[in-house]
Motif scaffolding. Sequence first.
Motif, PDB file in Angstrom:
ATOM      1  N   ILE A 231      -3.892   5.916   8.969  1.00 60.38           N
ATOM      2  CA  ILE A 231      -4.042   6.514   7.638  1.00 60.38           C
ATOM      3  C   ILE A 231      -3.934   5.448   6.557  1.00 60.38           C
ATOM      4  O   ILE A 231      -4.731   5.423   5.593  1.00 60.38           O
ATOM      5  N   LYS A 232      -2.975   4.549   6.670  1.00 59.76           N
ATOM      6  CA  LYS A 232      -2.801   3.495   5.668  1.00 59.76           C
ATOM      7  C   LYS A 232      -3.989   2.548   5.643  1.00 59.76           C
ATOM      8  O   LYS A 232      -4.391   2.069   4.574  1.00 59.76           O
ATOM      9  N   LYS A 233      -4.570   2.269   6.818  1.00 60.65           N
ATOM     10  CA  LYS A 233      -5.736   1.390   6.878  1.00 60.65           C
ATOM     11  C   LYS A 233      -6.937   2.042   6.193  1.00 60.65           C
ATOM     12  O   LYS A 233      -7.666   1.381   5.433  1.00 60.65           O
ATOM     13  N   ILE A 234      -7.136   3.330   6.435  1.00 58.40           N
ATOM     14  CA  ILE A 234      -8.237   4.053   5.790  1.00 58.40           C
ATOM     15  C   ILE A 234      -8.031   4.098   4.274  1.00 58.40           C
ATOM     16  O   ILE A 234      -8.984   3.922   3.498  1.00 58.40           O
ATOM     17  N   GLU A 235      -6.783   4.318   3.846  1.00 54.45           N
ATOM     18  CA  GLU A 235      -6.495   4.352   2.408  1.00 54.45           C
ATOM     19  C   GLU A 235      -6.782   3.012   1.744  1.00 54.45           C
ATOM     20  O   GLU A 235      -7.328   2.963   0.638  1.00 54.45           O
ATOM     21  N   SER A 236      -6.431   1.921   2.422  1.00 49.95           N
ATOM     22  CA  SER A 236      -6.658   0.594   1.834  1.00 49.95           C
ATOM     23  C   SER A 236      -8.138   0.215   1.840  1.00 49.95           C
ATOM     24  O   SER A 236      -8.613  -0.454   0.917  1.00 49.95           O
ATOM     25  N   LEU A 237      -8.887   0.647   2.853  1.00 47.23           N
ATOM     26  CA  LEU A 237     -10.308   0.295   2.945  1.00 47.23           C
ATOM     27  C   LEU A 237     -11.145   1.038   1.913  1.00 47.23           C
ATOM     28  O   LEU A 237     -12.038   0.458   1.283  1.00 47.23           O
ATOM     29  N   PHE A 238     -10.875   2.334   1.740  1.00 46.80           N
ATOM     30  CA  PHE A 238     -11.709   3.165   0.879  1.00 46.80           C
ATOM     31  C   PHE A 238     -11.048   3.506  -0.464  1.00 46.80           C
ATOM     32  O   PHE A 238     -11.648   4.214  -1.281  1.00 46.80           O
ATOM     33  N   GLY A 239      -9.838   3.021  -0.689  1.00 48.87           N
ATOM     34  CA  GLY A 239      -9.164   3.289  -1.953  1.00 48.87           C
ATOM     35  C   GLY A 239      -8.813   4.754  -2.148  1.00 48.87           C
ATOM     36  O   GLY A 239      -8.770   5.236  -3.283  1.00 48.87           O
ATOM     37  N   LEU A 240      -8.549   5.454  -1.056  1.00 45.43           N
ATOM     38  CA  LEU A 240      -8.217   6.877  -1.122  1.00 45.43           C
ATOM     39  C   LEU A 240      -6.710   7.074  -1.019  1.00 45.43           C
ATOM     40  O   LEU A 240      -5.972   6.184  -0.577  1.00 45.43           O
ATOM     41  N   LYS A 241      -6.263   8.267  -1.402  1.00 46.07           N
ATOM     42  CA  LYS A 241      -4.854   8.638  -1.247  1.00 46.07           C
ATOM     43  C   LYS A 241      -4.819   9.888  -0.379  1.00 46.07           C
ATOM     44  O   LYS A 241      -4.872  11.023  -0.862  1.00 46.07           O
ATOM     45  N   ILE A 242      -4.769   9.657   0.942  1.00 50.05           N
ATOM     46  CA  ILE A 242      -4.807  10.770   1.887  1.00 50.05           C
ATOM     47  C   ILE A 242      -3.439  11.434   2.007  1.00 50.05           C
ATOM     48  O   ILE A 242      -3.322  12.655   2.031  1.00 50.05           O
ATOM     49  N   PHE A 243      -2.397  10.611   2.077  1.00 46.11           N
ATOM     50  CA  PHE A 243      -1.036  11.133   2.267  1.00 46.11           C
ATOM     51  C   PHE A 243      -0.156  10.645   1.135  1.00 46.11           C
ATOM     52  O   PHE A 243       0.157   9.454   1.042  1.00 46.11           O
ATOM     53  N   ASP A 244       0.206  11.563   0.238  1.00 45.60           N
ATOM     54  CA  ASP A 244       1.069  11.238  -0.904  1.00 45.60           C
ATOM     55  C   ASP A 244       2.528  11.430  -0.497  1.00 45.60           C
ATOM     56  O   ASP A 244       2.991  12.552  -0.307  1.00 45.60           O
ATOM     57  N   GLN A 245       3.246  10.337  -0.358  1.00 44.52           N
ATOM     58  CA  GLN A 245       4.636  10.393   0.092  1.00 44.52           C
ATOM     59  C   GLN A 245       5.530  11.125  -0.893  1.00 44.52           C
ATOM     60  O   GLN A 245       6.483  11.788  -0.501  1.00 44.52           O
ATOM     61  N   THR A 246       5.236  11.019  -2.196  1.00 46.29           N
ATOM     62  CA  THR A 246       6.082  11.662  -3.198  1.00 46.29           C
ATOM     63  C   THR A 246       5.961  13.179  -3.152  1.00 46.29           C
ATOM     64  O   THR A 246       6.877  13.896  -3.555  1.00 46.29           O
TER      65      THR A 246
END
Length: 416
Positions: free
Chosen positions: A351-366
């Motif tokens: 999930i973190k790799k996908i977020e960094s590659l595409f600039g998305l926020k899939i899982f918001d920890q807050t």
Amino acid sequence: MSYELFVSLRYLRAKRKQTFISVISFISIGGVTLGVAALIVVLAVMTGFHDGVRQQILGNLPNILVQKYGEPLSEYTDIAERIEKTPGVSAVTPFIAREAMLLSGGNVAAVQVKGVESGNKAFDQDALTVGGQDLETLLFEAPDTKPGIVISLDSATTLGVAVGDTINVIPPMFTLTPFGMVPKMKPFQVVGIIRQQGSLVDTYYAYIGLATAQKFFELEEQVTGIEVDVANFDHTAQVVSTLRDEFAFPFTVRSWQDMFGSFLSALKLEKLGLFIVLGIIVLVAAFNIATTLIMVVMEKHKDIAILRSMGATSRSIMKIFVFEGAIIGTLGTSLGTGLGLLIAVNADPIIKKIESLFGLKIFDQTVYGMDTFPSVVNTGDVVSVVIVAMAISLLATIYPAWHASRMDPAEALRYE
């Protein structure tokens, strides 16, 4: 190796005239693989969310709560000693809890102020403190002029305060004066801010010392209730039953399941629903297996007739096509299990790799109050998926195999 298995393996190999059937076989294997992998990943994520939510609920809340109808507990020390003797109980903690308003610079936050003793598990959380000092030392050894209070990060953000600042605590208590009813108010110093943000429950609590709470809420030598923790979550119901037998009315004994069980039950129901919905993917793949076998039976009718004329029984012919379907189902289930476990175990870095590659926020920890993407592989879930996938795959072979076993050799070779 039996000749039935040998013939099944030969039928799965591609020849020039049978390439289309072989492609359909690989598509069937791929369908089972994707269905099994999706089931394992989704069940792992749902299990992770369930465990994460339960941990948030039980992070600072008691496993069992002992209180009294309509009044505080007076002889709480004796009651606590009796509870400690109950088998399965690991900790007993008296507390005071009252709703109150926090006021600072025109900003207001509604919280439940909780008076606790030193050593409470709420202080195990990571917190910002004044000068980086020990949180319990600041809270329980503060000067009498201005007692300390610990608030959540959400409350601190709402009030616009930092550690060391002063806030006013206003309980639902009033003082009668010549000018009318005046709300009670007392200044507290923020000695700690719990870093955790987005927790389902903890954000609504503010903590002060038990002795301070008894004076502030005018409950001298009394407490609101007693928190009870058990050594094992699974034994909570047994401990609750024992305590209810010992502490009858007007006492109330409630477990965490009684207070939040409906929410966790909803998560379990959602998990079951997803299992059923995603199981349809495997069912669709099973139809592909059945289609493949039917096409093989139509293509191999001459081979079947020759085998029957050479002495092969209907049972043997049926076993050939059952084996072929079982091979497809086994390969798909095995590949799907491996792929699903690989994704489920490495869900957070993926999930973190996908977020960094595409600039998305899939899982918001807050939002979820969890540091990592929750994914917990449960052996029972994996075994259930494998059994269901194999059962569906084998059921899909029954009709084509039965049809092949009923084929008349003479009729099949009449026009050859």
